[in-house]
Design an enzyme around this catalytic site. Structure first.
Site, mmCIF file in Angstrom:
data_model
loop_
_atom_site.group_PDB
_atom_site.id
_atom_site.type_symbol
_atom_site.label_atom_id
_atom_site.label_comp_id
_atom_site.label_asym_id
_atom_site.label_seq_id
_atom_site.Cartn_x
_atom_site.Cartn_y
_atom_site.Cartn_z
ATOM 1 N N HIS A 296 0.876 -1.193 0.000
ATOM 2 C CA HIS A 296 0.000 0.000 0.000
ATOM 3 C C HIS A 296 0.906 1.233 0.000
ATOM 4 O O HIS A 296 1.655 1.466 -0.944
ATOM 5 C CB HIS A 296 -0.920 -0.107 1.226
ATOM 6 N N HIS B 175 -1.911 -2.500 -9.713
ATOM 7 C CA HIS B 175 -2.878 -1.886 -8.800
ATOM 8 C C HIS B 175 -4.116 -2.759 -8.751
ATOM 9 O O HIS B 175 -4.508 -3.328 -9.767
ATOM 10 C CB HIS B 175 -3.259 -0.474 -9.270
ATOM 11 N N ASP C 105 3.069 5.587 -7.139
ATOM 12 C CA ASP C 105 4.215 5.529 -6.236
ATOM 13 C C ASP C 105 5.527 5.226 -6.943
ATOM 14 O O ASP C 105 6.594 5.442 -6.382
ATOM 15 C CB ASP C 105 3.947 4.514 -5.124
HETATM 16 N N1 CMC Z 1 5.369 -7.372 -10.088
HETATM 17 C C1 CMC Z 1 5.238 -8.604 -10.662
HETATM 18 N N2 CMC Z 1 4.082 -9.278 -10.735
HETATM 19 C C2 CMC Z 1 2.985 -8.694 -10.220
HETATM 20 C C3 CMC Z 1 3.018 -7.419 -9.628
HETATM 21 C C4 CMC Z 1 4.272 -6.754 -9.564
HETATM 22 N N3 CMC Z 1 4.364 -5.546 -9.012
HETATM 23 N N4 CMC Z 1 1.782 -7.092 -9.192
HETATM 24 C C5 CMC Z 1 0.982 -8.116 -9.518
HETATM 25 N N5 CMC Z 1 1.701 -9.087 -10.141
HETATM 26 C C6 CMC Z 1 1.176 -10.338 -10.715
HETATM 27 C C7 CMC Z 1 0.879 -11.371 -9.628
HETATM 28 O O1 CMC Z 1 1.992 -12.186 -9.372
HETATM 29 C C8 CMC Z 1 -0.277 -12.104 -10.256
HETATM 30 O O2 CMC Z 1 0.262 -12.976 -11.249
HETATM 31 P P1 CMC Z 1 -0.432 -14.439 -11.539
HETATM 32 O O3 CMC Z 1 -1.781 -14.092 -12.104
HETATM 33 O O4 CMC Z 1 0.484 -15.095 -12.502
HETATM 34 O O5 CMC Z 1 -0.506 -15.129 -10.206
HETATM 35 C C9 CMC Z 1 -1.075 -11.038 -10.987
HETATM 36 O O6 CMC Z 1 -0.080 -10.032 -11.321
HETATM 37 C C10 CMC Z 1 -2.186 -10.411 -10.178
HETATM 38 O O7 CMC Z 1 -1.646 -9.955 -8.941
HETATM 39 P P2 CMC Z 1 -2.444 -9.890 -7.559
HETATM 40 O O8 CMC Z 1 -1.457 -9.985 -6.433
HETATM 41 O O9 CMC Z 1 -3.561 -10.871 -7.591
HETATM 42 O O10 CMC Z 1 -3.057 -8.431 -7.648
HETATM 43 P P3 CMC Z 1 -3.675 -7.615 -6.429
HETATM 44 O O11 CMC Z 1 -4.750 -6.778 -6.995
HETATM 45 O O12 CMC Z 1 -4.018 -8.498 -5.289
HETATM 46 O O13 CMC Z 1 -2.445 -6.692 -5.949
HETATM 47 C C11 CMC Z 1 -0.926 -4.893 -5.702
HETATM 48 C C12 CMC Z 1 -2.287 -5.350 -6.258
HETATM 49 C C13 CMC Z 1 -0.811 -3.366 -5.835
HETATM 50 C C14 CMC Z 1 -0.836 -5.238 -4.184
HETATM 51 C C15 CMC Z 1 0.201 -5.611 -6.492
HETATM 52 O O14 CMC Z 1 0.125 -5.270 -7.850
HETATM 53 C C16 CMC Z 1 1.592 -5.293 -5.941
HETATM 54 O O15 CMC Z 1 2.043 -5.956 -4.995
HETATM 55 N N6 CMC Z 1 2.293 -4.259 -6.516
HETATM 56 C C17 CMC Z 1 3.564 -3.822 -6.012
HETATM 57 C C18 CMC Z 1 3.353 -2.915 -4.793
HETATM 58 C C19 CMC Z 1 2.858 -1.544 -5.170
HETATM 59 O O16 CMC Z 1 3.387 -0.901 -6.073
HETATM 60 N N7 CMC Z 1 1.846 -1.058 -4.418
HETATM 61 C C20 CMC Z 1 1.345 0.308 -4.571
HETATM 62 C C21 CMC Z 1 -0.058 0.377 -5.065
HETATM 63 S S1 CMC Z 1 -0.473 2.065 -5.528
HETATM 64 C C22 CMC Z 1 -0.503 2.929 -4.052
HETATM 65 C C23 CMC Z 1 -1.707 2.686 -3.251
HETATM 66 O O17 CMC Z 1 -2.813 2.979 -3.759
HETATM 67 O O18 CMC Z 1 -1.570 2.255 -2.098
#
Ligand code: CMC
Length: 431
Positions: free
Chosen positions: A267, A308, A366
């Site tokens: 987050h 995201h 971010d």
């Molecule tokens: N790098 C590599 N792979 C990723 C990433 C990433 N940053 N984010 C998602 N994936 C992949 C994940 O492994 C999954 O792949 P598969 O379908 O093969 O299993 C797929 O994409 C879907 O990911 P998810 O974890 O189910 O997606 P989510 O909606 O639960 O998570 C997130 C969203 C923001 C937590 C995630 O994208 C992440 O961890 N990003 C990096 C951290 C980040 O930049 N966070 C800031 C968000 S913006 C600020 C805010 O609003 O707080």
């Protein structure tokens, strides 16, 4: 008159079907009202709330597919370009942009609340100098309820407003004090001659011997960061604030809970994590190796600043922040900065790579805000604190909306139990 849409849930075991009304908002997808389901004794199961609207709200609207973000109906791009942060605060808290007269009055109300109780300063001494500022923020913001208990009646709208104004005014002061305590420099009192953002920079970087001469372009860049992070509907920290508040807890305690939730790297901690990642990558030549790691499902490494939960198109905040990033680096003559070059290369590769395209993983706000904050000489461990300053208005506006809602009930999710069946206690000698 339009016919009411109803969804019918049927079962293959003789359980009678359940009719579930479909509700429409002013924008966005319809939602199925599942409250009738309780009559069947069954619940819905939705870990991570991928399919669940936890409340109704009139504050912020996101269309993740189209990449739109509106605060009270106004597109974020227009606010980032034209509004001041305090105008945005007024908009989020009261529902409308202020007239000139209202704006002056609101600014005055904030200005005269920027100081903190003198005794609050002694709190800092209880923390180690090297404590993470977010740890100090959780403690000190929560402790505000011990100092300002003259207006903690959450059912009194005037009390709620005073607490909101206090939070907007005092959180930057508390945040700057976290930094000063960390570095061993004396605390700087707020100076009400400055605007909100410049005052924060003054409390961060001025000393009793020397003023901080703020560059207006950099002040505006930080103001944009504040505006872009001010609210984002029901994200993890805002939902935490609402859940804590649903029990009747006071607003300072609720916002402290929000700060704790924001700290996580998935987050608000992401802007700090982006810079740590770039530091770890170290050189452009190493980027392919890290991209390969991000794509490897057996490796927990993720590209920080990408992806995201809601945006499946470019995050509109990221677009504005990307422009701001270029402007700030040009202003400071840092276009050839090594970290920036690495970030641009990472962005280029990720935008072309099938893995990221397929999963709609775009750079998020971010990814760029960390680079801007670093150029502004904000230390790494203060990045998430800056996010917390900005989001305070979102948290308190959402909290206020929830408390004013006649449908408010304590937030109490249920669960799918997968533990042991009933069993009897076994004396220790027989285990
Ligand atoms: N790098 C590599 N792979 C990723 C990433 C990433 N940053 N984010 C998602 N994936 C992949 C994940 O492994 C999954 O792949 P598969 O379908 O093969 O299993 C797929 O994409 C879907 O990911 P998810 O974890 O189910 O997606 P989510 O909606 O639960 O998570 C997130 C969203 C923001 C937590 C995630 O994208 C992440 O961890 N990003 C990096 C951290 C980040 O930049 N966070 C800031 C968000 S913006 C600020 C805010 O609003 O707080």
């Amino acid at each position: 008159m339009e016919k009411k849409r109803i969804a019918t849930l049927s079962f293959n075991d003789g359980t009678p079907p359940v009719e579930l009304p479909i509700l429409s908002g002013t924008l966005g997808p319809d939602v199925i009202d599942i409250r009738n389901l309780a009559k069947t004794g069954m619940f819905t199961y939705d870990p991570g709330y991928l399919s669940t609207a936890s409340c109704n709200s009139g504050i912020t609207y996101i269309d993740g597919e189209a990449g739109h973000l509106y605060y009270r109906g106004y597109p974020i791009e227009q606010l980032a370009e034209k509004a001041s942060f305090l105008e945005v605060c007024h908009l989020l808290l009261y529902g409308d942009l202020p007239t000139q007269e209202k704006k002056d009055e609101f600014e005055r109300k904030i200005k005269y609340r920027t100081m903190v109780h003198d005794q609050l300063m002694t709190f800092y001494k209880g923390f180690r100098r090297d404590a993470h500022p977010m740890a100090v923020m959780v403690g000190v913001v929560g402790a505000l309820s011990a100092f300002y208990h003259d207006s903690l009646d959450i059912n009194n709208p005037a009390h709620r407003e005073i607490s909101a104004l206090r939070l907007i005014a005092k959180v930057p002061t508390i945040a700057a004090m976290c930094y000063r305590y960390n570095t061993g420099h004396p605390f700087m009192y707020p100076n009400n001659e400055f605007g909100y953002v410049e005052n924060f920079l003054h409390m961060m970087f001025a000393t009793p011997c020397e003023p901080y001469l703020a560059n207006p372009k950099l002040v505006r860049a930080l103001e944009r960061i504040f505006i872009l992070h001010a609210d984002h509907e029901q994200n993890a920290s805002t939902s935490t604030v609402r859940l804590a508040g649903s029990s009747g807890a006071n607003p300072f305690a609720c916002v402290a809970a929000g700060i704790a939730a924001l700290w996580g790297p998935a987050h608000g901690g992401a802007n700090e994590a982006v810079l740590k990642m770039l530091d770890e990558i170290g050189d452009i030549s190493q980027i392919p190796k890290y991209v390969a790691r991000a794509k490897d499902r057996s490796d927990p490494f993720r590209l920080m600043g990408f992806g995201h939960r809601v945006y499946k198109n470019m995050d509109p905040r990221a677009k504005v922040m990307r422009e701001t990033c270029y402007e700030v680096l040009a202003e400071l003559g840092l276009q050839n900065d090594k970290m920036f070059e690495m970030a641009m290369e990472l962005e280029r590769i990720a935008l072309q790579d099938e893995y990221f395209i397929e999963r709609k993983l775009y750079p998020n706000v971010d990814f760029y805000s960390g680079i801007v904050l670093r150029a502004l000489k904000v230390p790494l461990n203060m990045f998430t604190v800056i996010f917390a300053i900005a989001r305070t208005i979102g948290w308190i506006s959402q909290w206020n909306e929830m408390i004013s809602d006649s449908e408010r009930r304590i937030g109490r999710p249920r669960q799918l139990y997968l533990g042991q069946q009933r069993r009897d206690y076994v004396p220790i000698a027989e285990r």
